[in-house]
Design a protein around this motif. Structure first.
Motif, PDB file in Angstrom:
ATOM      1  N   SER A 172       0.833  -1.201   0.000  1.00  0.00           N
ATOM      2  CA  SER A 172       0.000   0.000   0.000  1.00  0.00           C
ATOM      3  C   SER A 172       0.873   1.257   0.000  1.00  0.00           C
ATOM      4  O   SER A 172       0.628   2.190  -0.774  1.00  0.00           O
ATOM      5  CB  SER A 172      -0.921   0.001   1.221  1.00  0.00           C
ATOM      6  OG  SER A 172      -1.695   1.167   1.259  1.00  0.00           O
ATOM      7  N   LEU A 173       1.886   1.280   0.847  1.00  0.00           N
ATOM      8  CA  LEU A 173       2.814   2.410   0.890  1.00  0.00           C
ATOM      9  C   LEU A 173       3.453   2.617  -0.482  1.00  0.00           C
ATOM     10  O   LEU A 173       3.591   3.749  -0.951  1.00  0.00           O
ATOM     11  CB  LEU A 173       3.872   2.164   1.968  1.00  0.00           C
ATOM     12  CG  LEU A 173       4.885   3.272   2.215  1.00  0.00           C
ATOM     13  CD1 LEU A 173       4.210   4.547   2.710  1.00  0.00           C
ATOM     14  CD2 LEU A 173       5.927   2.802   3.227  1.00  0.00           C
ATOM     15  N   SER A 174       3.804   1.528  -1.137  1.00  0.00           N
ATOM     16  CA  SER A 174       4.394   1.611  -2.478  1.00  0.00           C
ATOM     17  C   SER A 174       3.412   2.209  -3.478  1.00  0.00           C
ATOM     18  O   SER A 174       3.757   3.097  -4.259  1.00  0.00           O
ATOM     19  CB  SER A 174       4.821   0.220  -2.967  1.00  0.00           C
ATOM     20  OG  SER A 174       5.811  -0.318  -2.127  1.00  0.00           O
ATOM     21  N   ARG A 175       2.175   1.703  -3.461  1.00  0.00           N
ATOM     22  CA  ARG A 175       1.142   2.211  -4.379  1.00  0.00           C
ATOM     23  C   ARG A 175       0.889   3.699  -4.170  1.00  0.00           C
ATOM     24  O   ARG A 175       0.805   4.473  -5.115  1.00  0.00           O
ATOM     25  CB  ARG A 175      -0.181   1.473  -4.151  1.00  0.00           C
ATOM     26  CG  ARG A 175      -0.461   0.338  -5.056  1.00  0.00           C
ATOM     27  CD  ARG A 175      -1.911  -0.149  -4.977  1.00  0.00           C
ATOM     28  NE  ARG A 175      -2.458  -0.335  -3.647  1.00  0.00           N
ATOM     29  CZ  ARG A 175      -2.242  -1.386  -2.878  1.00  0.00           C
ATOM     30  NH1 ARG A 175      -1.458  -2.362  -3.294  1.00  0.00           N
ATOM     31  NH2 ARG A 175      -2.801  -1.479  -1.692  1.00  0.00           N
ATOM     32  N   LEU A 176       0.746   4.077  -2.909  1.00  0.00           N
ATOM     33  CA  LEU A 176       0.380   5.451  -2.588  1.00  0.00           C
ATOM     34  C   LEU A 176       1.530   6.434  -2.772  1.00  0.00           C
ATOM     35  O   LEU A 176       1.296   7.615  -3.035  1.00  0.00           O
ATOM     36  CB  LEU A 176      -0.152   5.525  -1.155  1.00  0.00           C
ATOM     37  CG  LEU A 176      -1.447   4.737  -0.907  1.00  0.00           C
ATOM     38  CD1 LEU A 176      -1.744   4.654   0.592  1.00  0.00           C
ATOM     39  CD2 LEU A 176      -2.617   5.357  -1.652  1.00  0.00           C
ATOM     40  N   SER A 177       2.758   5.957  -2.645  1.00  0.00           N
ATOM     41  CA  SER A 177       3.920   6.855  -2.746  1.00  0.00           C
ATOM     42  C   SER A 177       4.556   6.861  -4.132  1.00  0.00           C
ATOM     43  O   SER A 177       5.255   7.799  -4.487  1.00  0.00           O
ATOM     44  CB  SER A 177       4.994   6.456  -1.728  1.00  0.00           C
ATOM     45  OG  SER A 177       5.608   5.231  -2.100  1.00  0.00           O
TER      46      SER A 177
END
Length: 99
Positions: free
Chosen positions: A54-59
């Motif tokens: 999720s952090l990867s997708r959002l960032s």
């Protein structure tokens, strides 16, 4: 990229201005599990992987165990979700809305 190698999950999250509420909505993970990883760097392998994805997708930057750019995570099969009190949960989610 070098300065991203040794960050905690929380440091990476804050660097990208990603709120706890956004992570909770994106992953549909128990909010206590999200707060436990954010504040105490611990979680189940599944929750850690889902939150890193999720952090990867959002960032827009890949964060994963494979590339080892987040440090200090402790994997627990049975994290102490009860250590996140209802009051703490409410306060964190309210503060997360203000971030």
């Amino acid at each position: 990229m070098m300065n991203q190698i040794h960050m905690t999950f929380r440091e990476a999250r804050l660097r990208h201005n990603i709120t706890l509420n956004l992570l909770i909505k994106d992953t549909n993970i128990d909010p206590r599990a999200v707060i436990l990883l954010d504040q105490q760097n611990q979680g189940t392998p599944e929750h850690v992987d889902r939150l890193l994805a999720s952090l990867s997708r959002l960032s827009g930057i890949e964060y994963s165990r494979r590339i080892k750019n987040i440090h200090a995570i402790t994997f627990k099969l049975h994290p102490d979700y009860e250590s996140v009190t209802p009051d703490q949960l409410a306060a964190e989610l309210k503060r997360a809305g203000d971030e």
